[in-house]
Design an enzyme around this catalytic site. Structure first.
Site, PDB file in Angstrom:
ATOM      1  N   ASN A 348       0.786  -1.238   0.000  1.00 50.00           N
ATOM      2  CA  ASN A 348       0.000   0.000   0.000  1.00 50.00           C
ATOM      3  C   ASN A 348       0.815   1.283   0.000  1.00 50.00           C
ATOM      4  OD1 ASN A 348      -3.066  -0.797   0.542  1.00 50.00           O
ATOM      5  ND2 ASN A 348      -1.795  -2.165   1.761  1.00 50.00           N
ATOM      6  N   VAL A 353       4.250   0.734  -8.161  1.00 51.76           N
ATOM      7  CA  VAL A 353       5.133  -0.430  -8.181  1.00 51.76           C
ATOM      8  C   VAL A 353       4.369  -1.691  -7.785  1.00 51.76           C
ATOM      9  CG1 VAL A 353       7.141  -1.492  -7.078  1.00 51.76           C
ATOM     10  CG2 VAL A 353       7.229   0.894  -7.803  1.00 51.76           C
ATOM     11  N   HIS A 354       3.474  -1.574  -6.796  1.00 53.03           N
ATOM     12  CA  HIS A 354       2.687  -2.745  -6.374  1.00 53.03           C
ATOM     13  C   HIS A 354       1.817  -3.261  -7.519  1.00 53.03           C
ATOM     14  CE1 HIS A 354       0.161  -5.422  -4.059  1.00 53.03           C
ATOM     15  NE2 HIS A 354      -0.901  -4.713  -4.405  1.00 53.03           N
ATOM     16  N   HIS A 387      16.653  -2.226  -5.481  1.00 56.03           N
ATOM     17  CA  HIS A 387      17.121  -1.366  -4.390  1.00 56.03           C
ATOM     18  C   HIS A 387      18.653  -1.300  -4.380  1.00 56.03           C
ATOM     19  CE1 HIS A 387      13.007  -1.474  -2.789  1.00 56.03           C
ATOM     20  NE2 HIS A 387      13.373  -0.506  -1.978  1.00 56.03           N
ATOM     21  N   TYR A 449      31.342   8.677   2.350  1.00 49.65           N
ATOM     22  CA  TYR A 449      32.091   9.826   2.857  1.00 49.65           C
ATOM     23  C   TYR A 449      33.440   9.383   3.444  1.00 49.65           C
ATOM     24  CZ  TYR A 449      28.615  13.509   2.331  1.00 49.65           C
ATOM     25  OH  TYR A 449      27.757  14.449   1.814  1.00 49.65           O
TER      26      TYR A 449
END
Length: 457
Positions: A348, A353-354, A387, A449
């Site tokens: 939800n 994407v769902h 991801h 970093y």
């Protein structure tokens, strides 16, 4: 003398009975039946056993307190640090050299006619030349085209040192969106050809690949009339990943709504910047307790950044684009904040994407004979890959933290659904959002970093 006393007694009894009757009819809101009884069996409003659910006033109070507290932080940081959001610094996140724009060029190439024309031509070839050979040829063309869309930006980001991490992430996100859109475009047109072969000469059968609601009485498009560059370009810019031949369209562009969304997009919360700066300290200088404290301190500003990004992208930006294109389906998210299970959250919080995963990946796996659990695991595996793809490549570091954080959602979803219910489940979902995968992303930033700036931040 007895007669007046009797009349007064009768008048008193009559008044009591009238009060009882008024109470039975709903006196005092129907909660007090009479003067002799003012209590009934009931729960406190804030108790979970009560059926009370209207907390709008408390929500307004939270908003007021949030505005007041952040206004104080904004003014404090403004007086202490000055204006932190320098337009030149913002541009430098995307560009190292003002005369070289590699990330911007990558994004422009995303909408290049080459990728889109190849996609249209592949579907048009399959529609004109009937038979298994044309389907195999069209599939080969699409696979080659999608492979180039996936690999080309990776090679460019890794080979060009002038591409900044923010610019690279932005470019890779654009290519990922185009990849998913072209895959959906290929699938829907294939389904139309399959239906067209079953219902010969009935092209209207495939006027929509799914439930849609064309508005304004405009004529609908039927396959193969949709195989045009114009139609594909509208889909590429539309705020959805799932293709249809006829999208629902709004009647007009609302200027006031458009300006509100545009105003929301340009708001910057300045108080986050010094918090993130002060949190950037090498892990090597800390013991375990300090490391845990550092991660928890980093989780809070990172979580606020995530929430603001959600509102900025899924509400403000996507509604802005939808309003400009008069795209009618504005369901970009549902009530994920009420999630009592991890599965409900992932279903939800990102509806585009769902819908894509459900339509083009999960259900096809079920039709091929995979069981429900394996299909869900495959969806999470695909999501974990993207991801990691969107984080590791721009930073030029491969740590697999984003991948492992996403795959950890599977056992977490099982544990929450098995042992936690109601408010406890919702609290577990919020905890996973605050100290879960967002922390993995910030760990990438931290290591970037350390490796590139020598800890001098």
């Amino acid at each position: 003398m007895a007669a007046p006393a009797t009349r007064r007694r009768r008048a008193t009894i009559s008044a009591v009975r009238s009060d009882e009757a008024a109470g039975e009819k709903g006196g005092l809101g129907g909660r007090t039946p009479n003067k002799l009884s003012c209590h009934r069996l009931q729960e406190s409003l804030l108790s979970s056993a009560s059926s009370f659910s209207n907390y709008r006033g408390i929500l307004n109070w939270c908003v007021v307190m949030l505005v007041l507290s952040n206004t104080r932080l904004f003014l404090e940081n403004l007086l202490r640090y000055g204006i932190l959001v320098d337009p030149i610094q913002v541009v430098s996140l995307f560009l190292k050299d003002p005369y070289r724009w590699p990330a911007m060029c990558l994004v422009i190439v995303t909408g290049c006619v080459l990728f889109l024309i190849v996609c249209v031509c592949g579907n048009f070839l399959s529609s004109v030349i009937q038979g298994s050979f044309s389907e195999k040829l069209g599939l080969f063309i699409h696979c080659l085209n999608l492979s180039i869309v996936l690999v080309f930006p990776v090679a460019t980001v890794l080979l060009l040192p002038s591409v900044t991490p923010v610019g690279g992430a932005f470019a890779l996100s654009a290519y990922t969106i185009v990849l998913l859109k072209l895959y959906s475009y290929k699938d829907v047109n294939k389904w139309c050809r399959e239906r067209d072969q079953v219902f010969v000469r009935n092209l209207d059968v495939c006027s929509s690949a799914g439930p849609s609601a064309p508005s304004n009485g405009k004529q609908t498009v039927s396959y193969p009339g949709n195989l045009t560059v114009k139609d594909l370009y509208y889909f590429v810019f539309a705020p959805t990943l799932c293709y249809e031949l006829n999208f629902p369209r709004s009647a007009r562009i609302r200027l006031g709504f458009l300006l509100r969304r545009l105003f929301e997009m340009i708001i910057v919360l300045q108080w986050m910047v010094p918090v993130i700066r002060s949190s950037m300290k090498p892990f090597e200088e800390m013991d375990f307790s300090r490391m845990v404290e550092h991660l928890l301190r980093l989780a809070v500003p990172n979580h606020f950044i995530w929430l603001i990004f959600f509102y900025w992208f899924f509400h403000s930006s996507m509604n802005l684009v939808a309003e400009l294109l008069r795209f009618g389906d504005r369901e970009f998210y549902r009530d994920w904040w009420n999630s009592e299970t991890v599965t409900y959250f992932w279903q939800n919080w990102n509806i585009p994407v769902h819908k894509w995963c459900l339509r083009h990946f999960y259900k096809p796996l079920l039709r091929r004979g995979l069981n429900k659990w394996l299909s869900q695991a495959a969806v999470f595996l695909l999501s974990a890959f993207f991801h990691e793809y969107l984080v590791s490549v721009p930073l030029r570091m491969f740590r697999l933290w984003a991948f492992m954080g996403m795959m950890a959602q599977l056992p977490l979803a099982w544990l929450v659904a098995r042992f936690l219910r109601g408010n406890y489940g919702n609290a577990a979902v919020w905890m996973s959002l605050i100290i879960g995968q967002p922390i993995a992303v910030m760990m990438y930033v931290h290591d970037y970093y350390i490796l590139n700036c020598g800890g001098d931040v």
